[in-house]
Scaffold this motif. Structure first.
Motif, short mmCIF file in Angstrom:
data_model
loop_
_atom_site.label_atom_id
_atom_site.label_comp_id
_atom_site.label_asym_id
_atom_site.label_seq_id
_atom_site.Cartn_x
_atom_site.Cartn_y
_atom_site.Cartn_z
N TRP A 44 6.47 -31.78 37.49
CA TRP A 44 5.59 -30.88 38.22
C TRP A 44 4.98 -29.84 37.27
O TRP A 44 3.78 -29.57 37.33
N PHE A 45 5.79 -29.24 36.41
CA PHE A 45 5.27 -28.24 35.46
C PHE A 45 4.32 -28.88 34.45
O PHE A 45 3.34 -28.26 34.04
N CYS A 48 1.08 -29.06 36.26
CA CYS A 48 0.46 -27.74 36.34
C CYS A 48 -0.11 -27.31 34.99
O CYS A 48 -1.22 -26.77 34.92
N ALA A 49 0.64 -27.56 33.92
CA ALA A 49 0.17 -27.19 32.59
C ALA A 49 -1.06 -27.98 32.19
O ALA A 49 -2.02 -27.43 31.65
N ALA A 51 -3.23 -29.38 34.24
CA ALA A 51 -4.34 -28.95 35.08
C ALA A 51 -4.89 -27.60 34.63
O ALA A 51 -6.10 -27.34 34.72
N THR A 52 -4.03 -26.75 34.11
CA THR A 52 -4.46 -25.42 33.67
C THR A 52 -5.09 -25.43 32.29
O THR A 52 -6.16 -24.85 32.08
N SER A 76 3.25 -38.53 41.74
CA SER A 76 4.24 -37.55 42.19
C SER A 76 4.84 -37.97 43.53
O SER A 76 6.06 -37.88 43.73
#
Length: 111
Positions: A44-45, A48-49, A51-52, A76
């Protein structure tokens, strides 16, 4: 109307809580949950990383309306289903037999 627990019942449950079998059951359960959580939250992280900090990577098309970001989300969901299935198998083969032995020792001939 409820049943009344006697002090002897409380002592019996406290003894089971402190037993080696119960500690083994908790350790095996916690070990699976820990590793499944680390892997899932790592995934998940990572999403997020990416995507960021690498949004262009997530926007890359794979084919048709599918892009890397959408594939990541679908993977996921598949990961959650797979983890659930693996846990059910683990519980059935490792945790349930041990918990049944603990229950049989606790209940004696009541069952």
């Amino acid at each position: 109307m409820g049943t009344m627990n006697s002090p002897a019942d409380d002592d019996r449950y406290a003894a089971v809580h402190g037993s080696a079998q119960f500690k083994t059951l908790r350790r095996q359960s916690h070990a699976f949950i820990l590793w499944a959580s680390v892997i899932f939250f790592g995934w998940w992280f990572l999403g997020c990383a990416l995507a960021t900090f690498a949004p262009d990577f997530f926007r890359q098309g794979i084919g048709g309306p599918m892009n890397v970001g959408l594939l990541f989300v679908l993977l996921s969901f598949a990961f959650v289903v797979t983890t659930s299935a693996v846990y059910l198998r683990y519980a059935r083969t490792r945790l349930d037999p041990l918990s049944e032995r603990i229950r049989a020792d606790l209940e004696g001939d009541l069952r």
